[in-house]
Design an enzyme around this catalytic site. Structure first.
Site, short mmCIF file in Angstrom:
data_model
loop_
_atom_site.label_atom_id
_atom_site.label_comp_id
_atom_site.label_asym_id
_atom_site.label_seq_id
_atom_site.Cartn_x
_atom_site.Cartn_y
_atom_site.Cartn_z
N MET A 321 2.02 16.59 16.58
CA MET A 321 2.74 17.00 15.37
C MET A 321 1.77 17.21 14.21
O MET A 321 1.88 18.18 13.47
CB MET A 321 3.79 15.95 15.00
CG MET A 321 4.85 15.71 16.04
SD MET A 321 5.76 17.20 16.52
CE MET A 321 6.79 17.46 15.09
N ASP A 340 -7.49 11.03 11.28
CA ASP A 340 -7.10 10.29 12.48
C ASP A 340 -7.96 9.03 12.57
O ASP A 340 -8.76 8.76 11.67
CB ASP A 340 -7.22 11.17 13.74
CG ASP A 340 -6.21 10.76 14.80
OD1 ASP A 340 -6.27 9.59 15.25
OD2 ASP A 340 -5.35 11.57 15.18
N VAL A 397 1.60 9.55 12.70
CA VAL A 397 0.93 8.65 13.65
C VAL A 397 1.97 8.20 14.68
O VAL A 397 3.14 8.59 14.60
CB VAL A 397 0.29 7.43 12.93
CG1 VAL A 397 -0.75 7.91 11.92
CG2 VAL A 397 1.32 6.56 12.24
N LYS A 404 2.87 2.45 11.08
CA LYS A 404 3.26 3.31 9.96
C LYS A 404 3.11 2.56 8.64
O LYS A 404 2.69 3.13 7.62
CB LYS A 404 4.68 3.85 10.17
CG LYS A 404 4.71 4.92 11.28
CD LYS A 404 6.00 5.69 11.33
CE LYS A 404 6.17 6.57 12.57
NZ LYS A 404 5.43 7.81 12.63
N SER A 426 10.64 10.30 13.99
CA SER A 426 11.81 10.94 14.58
C SER A 426 12.97 9.96 14.75
O SER A 426 14.11 10.39 14.89
CB SER A 426 11.45 11.59 15.92
OG SER A 426 10.67 10.74 16.69
N HIS A 447 11.00 15.45 8.55
CA HIS A 447 11.08 15.49 10.01
C HIS A 447 10.91 16.90 10.55
O HIS A 447 11.80 17.74 10.41
CB HIS A 447 12.44 14.89 10.43
CG HIS A 447 12.66 14.86 11.90
ND1 HIS A 447 13.91 14.89 12.47
CD2 HIS A 447 11.79 14.80 12.94
CE1 HIS A 447 13.80 14.86 13.79
NE2 HIS A 447 12.53 14.80 14.09
P1 NAI Z 1 0.71 11.97 19.13
O1 NAI Z 1 0.53 10.82 20.02
O2 NAI Z 1 0.45 13.33 19.66
O3 NAI Z 1 -0.22 11.81 17.83
C1 NAI Z 1 -0.33 10.64 17.10
C2 NAI Z 1 -1.71 10.63 16.47
O4 NAI Z 1 -1.78 9.58 15.53
C3 NAI Z 1 -2.84 10.42 17.47
O5 NAI Z 1 -3.80 11.45 17.34
C4 NAI Z 1 -3.42 9.07 17.05
O6 NAI Z 1 -4.81 8.96 17.28
C5 NAI Z 1 -3.10 9.09 15.57
N1 NAI Z 1 -3.20 7.77 14.94
C6 NAI Z 1 -2.90 6.57 15.43
N2 NAI Z 1 -3.18 5.60 14.52
C7 NAI Z 1 -3.65 6.23 13.44
C8 NAI Z 1 -4.13 5.79 12.17
N3 NAI Z 1 -4.17 4.51 11.86
N4 NAI Z 1 -4.53 6.73 11.28
C9 NAI Z 1 -4.50 8.03 11.59
N5 NAI Z 1 -4.07 8.48 12.78
C10 NAI Z 1 -3.66 7.61 13.68
O7 NAI Z 1 2.18 11.86 18.55
P2 NAI Z 1 3.16 12.97 18.02
O8 NAI Z 1 4.00 13.48 19.11
O9 NAI Z 1 2.38 13.91 17.19
O10 NAI Z 1 4.13 12.12 17.08
C11 NAI Z 1 3.74 11.65 15.83
C12 NAI Z 1 4.95 11.24 15.04
O11 NAI Z 1 5.83 12.36 14.91
C13 NAI Z 1 5.79 10.12 15.64
O12 NAI Z 1 6.30 9.36 14.61
C14 NAI Z 1 6.90 10.88 16.33
O13 NAI Z 1 8.06 10.12 16.48
C15 NAI Z 1 7.13 12.00 15.36
N6 NAI Z 1 7.78 13.21 15.90
C16 NAI Z 1 7.44 13.67 17.12
C17 NAI Z 1 8.05 14.80 17.64
C18 NAI Z 1 7.66 15.33 18.97
O14 NAI Z 1 8.35 16.22 19.48
N7 NAI Z 1 6.58 14.86 19.56
C19 NAI Z 1 9.09 15.52 16.87
C20 NAI Z 1 9.32 14.98 15.57
C21 NAI Z 1 8.69 13.85 15.13
#
Ligand code: NAI
Length: 711
Positions: A321, A340, A397, A404, A426, A447
């Site tokens: 995302m 990140d 994240v 968070k 989400s 979102h």
């Molecule tokens: P992802 O796993 O692809 O990415 C998460 C990223 O956050 C990773 O690159 C990780 O290294 C990074 N991260 C972890 N700790 C961190 C920190 N302390 N500082 C900075 N970065 C950090 O996850 P994704 O799918 O991108 O989801 C992220 C958020 O978006 C979640 O809250 C998810 O629920 C939400 N979301 C996801 C959707 C989806 O379809 N995947 C749709 C809408 C919302």
């Protein structure tokens, strides 16, 4: 004056369209009257040598006034009004003098139809200008001669993508397609070319008015065309499931019209238009994609505070995302800090943005220097200090409350008091997440949907303490990245995830009852959903659904409540226990062959979900899927999850692809009629359970004779 009439010393008349008080020309009553006036004048003009039609605005003509179309009540009224307009174009075409369209910018719908009625088209070569006949996207057909002329200009098969799909073109693409005759780099050059063509063609007539004219590619009966046309309706139905009458009407208009002379064809076009324009589907689509979308963009759900502009965005998390959010922000001119846990992860996110940009460049949609400029705006970092100066943060994240909370505190330490913090969670309630913030009034849910670069919607969530300023900031940001914001109040699943899940659950419930999986998937598509409920479950992942379900159950228990049982649970549990969690796991309701060939339904489903002795009528399946979503949407509105009808409808179409022909979940109820809807919902509730029970709000509205009207 909507049109200025200027004759040069040489009796070449330039008609300049310039609708007063509007930034663009649209075909409305004023313009129609002005056209009628100038046609009289042209016919009376002694020694007329030729005519140039152009516009004083940046665009040529944006199309018909859609509000005017929406008001057409009877087919007769629609027929008369379109016949009046097109007869004027026909008189221009038959003046006996050369008429050139100097297309100085975007020419859509009726705008392109005006140009097509001219004998020659010179277009300004501006790659941002759009040419096309997009009527089908509003459930209509181009009836100002668009179907009749384009078929005669290009031939049936070549015209179809522009008519049936509403494919748009740049001027250069239109030239390549044979719709535009010449390109010009400047307005002066365009006008000079128009004059030169008039000088060289003193007796211009349209090709179809020349005796012996034959349609390029042949008539519909031509042996190379007939077999293709014979299967065209079937091919179309396979895609549209008969939910989109405009596409069918366009094919009919084109083919029937191609079998006869120009003027008869033109009348056939008007007749089909009259039926479509006053039909329910066009009303649904115009209401959603025009009226309601404009009301959202106009800020109906935005607090009335001064406009804000986001200049520098910090994106926390460069994953699936986060990189998408960074990309769309940089594309819209903002500085982006993409953070990140370490530099490598941040760089990987930036590299994904680069890949998206490269794709645009390789497709000729973006110049290399533009790509470099956009990529230059994205700074990848592992250091929170780089967030200094950001006026908006969006965290993406992992979905973990503690994490968070940690990144919120870390970012806030670098920010000024008025910076806004948005969470892309989400599932986690915004009010709870805001508790970790020093400034909960500045905390808001933003979102996004996946994939971020493609999905048009962003759901903005107002937590208990979110201020109007924070909400407005998020709203303005979403408009700036050219997406559509809907505003919802904080609650479980917000709006989109909550209603979307009823669709996939209904599909699983049907499977639990022993309905055939193929019938279930087909019913989803017949209902107008983009993907069947079982395929969608696989995409989302049953593991994730189970995780959310378990969490919700726990939350309910913590509040001393019981989560109401749903017949889909057994299916979800069985699949998870079997290790068939969906597409990412390589196995779910579908098999995903390792060689990359097409997925297919898993044959083991019938062993675990015993087939029912009797199959339900297919319409029952379709109704269940549509009704359950519509009813849950009303519940959301009743509970104040959202307040604007437009947010409900547009959120459903743009968020999870709810049947666009129906105009959204609430408009679907209008479409059926409230009384009929309630009667059917009562029937479904009696057979399948309380989830179909019409909410009180709906019964009250029906009793008062109201329906869902957007503000
Ligand atoms: P992802 O796993 O692809 O990415 C998460 C990223 O956050 C990773 O690159 C990780 O290294 C990074 N991260 C972890 N700790 C961190 C920190 N302390 N500082 C900075 N970065 C950090 O996850 P994704 O799918 O991108 O989801 C992220 C958020 O978006 C979640 O809250 C998810 O629920 C939400 N979301 C996801 C959707 C989806 O379809 N995947 C749709 C809408 C919302």
């Amino acid at each position: 004056m909507a049109i200025t009439y200027e004759s040069d010393g040489n009796n070449i008349v330039t008609l300049t369209l310039d609708l007063p008080g509007k930034s663009m020309n649209v075909i409305n009553e004023a313009l129609g009257e002005a056209v009628a006036g100038v046609v009289d004048q042209l016919e009376a003009h002694a020694d007329l040598k030729g005519v140039i039609v152009t516009s004083a605005k940046d665009s040529f003509v944006a199309g018909a006034d859609i509000d005017m179309l929406f008001k057409l009540k009877t087919p007769q009224e629609a027929f008369d009004s379109i016949e009046r307009f097109k007869s004027l174009l026909r008189r221009i075409e038959k003046l006996g003098k050369p008429v050139v369209a100097a297309v100085n910018g975007t020419a859509l719908g009726g705008g392109l139809e005006i140009a097509l009625a001219c004998h020659h088209r010179v277009a300004l070569n501006n790659p941002k200008a759009k040419l096309g006949l997009p009527e089908v996207k509003l459930g209509l057909l181009p009836a100002g001669g668009g179907v009749t002329r384009l078929v005669r200009l290009l031939g049936l098969q070549n015209a179809f993508p522009y008519l049936v799909e509403g494919k748009e073109m740049t001027p250069a693409e239109a030239k390549a397609a044979g719709i535009v005759d010449e390109l010009a780099d400047t307005r002066e050059e365009m006008m000079a070319k128009a004059v030169a063509w008039i000088e060289a063609n003193p007796k211009a007539v349209a090709p179809w008015d020349v005796k012996g004219f034959k349609i390029p590619g042949g008539a519909p009966t031509h042996p190379s065309l007939a077999p293709v046309l014979a299967i065209a309706p079937a091919m179309l139905r396979k895609k549209t499931y008969r939910n989109y009458p405009a596409a069918e009407a366009i094919i009919n208009t084109a083919v029937e019209g191609a079998m006869t002379d120009f003027d008869t064809a033109s009348r056939i076009e008007s007749r089909y238009f009259a039926g479509l324009a006053t039909g329910q589907v066009a009303k649904n689509m115009i209401s959603a994609f025009w009226t309601q979308l404009n009301s959202i963009k106009g800020g109906t759900s935005r607090p009335d505070v001064p406009k804000t502009e986001t200049k520098k965005v910090g994106v926390l998390g460069a994953g699936m995302m986060g990189h998408g959010i960074a990309y769309v922000s940089a594309m819209s001119g903002m500085e982006v800090v993409l953070k990140d846990v370490n530099q490598a992860a941040a760089d990987a996110g930036r590299a994904k943005c680069e890949a998206l940009l490269k794709k645009r460049v390789s497709r000729g949609k973006m110049a290399q220097d533009k790509m470099d400029e956009i990529l230059g705006r994205i700074t990848a970092t592992e250091s929170a200090e780089d967030l200094k100066g950001c006026d908006l943060i969006i965290e993406a994240v992992f979905e973990d409350r503690d994490l968070k909370a940690k990144v919120t505190a870390e970012a806030e330490a670098q920010l000024t008091e008025d910076a806004i913090f948005g969470s892309n969670t989400s599932t986690l309630p915004i009010t709870g997440l805001a508790a970790a913030s020093k400034r909960p009034a500045n905390f808001v849910g933003v979102h996004f949907f996946s994939p971020v670069d493609k999905m048009p919607l962003v759901e903005i969530i107002r937590g208990k303490e979110t201020s109007d300023t924070a909400l407005a900031k998020a709203f303005d940001y979403v408009l700036k990245i050219k997406k559509t914001p809907i505003v919802v109040n904080d609650s479980r699943g917000f709006y989109t995830s909550r209603v979307f899940s009823t669709y996939v659950q209904e599909g699983q419930a049907l499977l639990a009852e022993g309905q055939h999986p193929r019938a279930i998937e087909s019913a989803g598509l017949q209902a107008g959903m983009p993907v069947g409920p079982l395929a969608l479950s696989d995409e989302v992942s049953l593991g994730l659904m189970k995780h959310i379900h378990d969490q919700t159950k726990k939350d309910f228990e913590a509040e001393g409540k019981t989560l109401p049982e749903h017949p889909s649970w057994v299916v979800m549990d069985t699949m998870v226990n079997l290790g068939r969690k969906g597409k990412a796991a390589g196995a779910g309701f579908y098999e995903y062959p390792k060689d990359g060939s097409k997925k297919y339904l898993w044959s083991g489903l019938s062993q675990h979900f015993a087939p029912a002795a009797a199959h339900l009528p297919q319409q029952e399946l379709v109704d269940r899927m549509l009704y359950v979503q519509a009813i849950e949407t009303v519940r959301c509105m009743e509970e104040g999850v959202f307040t604007s009808v437009a947010d409900g409808n547009i959120g459903s179409i743009f968020g999870w692809g709810f049947a666009p022909y129906a105009g959204g979940t609430l408009q679907f109820i209008n479409h059926v009629g409230l009384d009929k809807f309630i009667a059917r919902a009562d029937e479904l509730a009696a057979k399948y359970g309380d989830r179909f029970q019409p909410p009180k709000m709906l019964r009250d509205m029906a009793a008062e004779g109201k329906n869902f009207v957007a503000a």
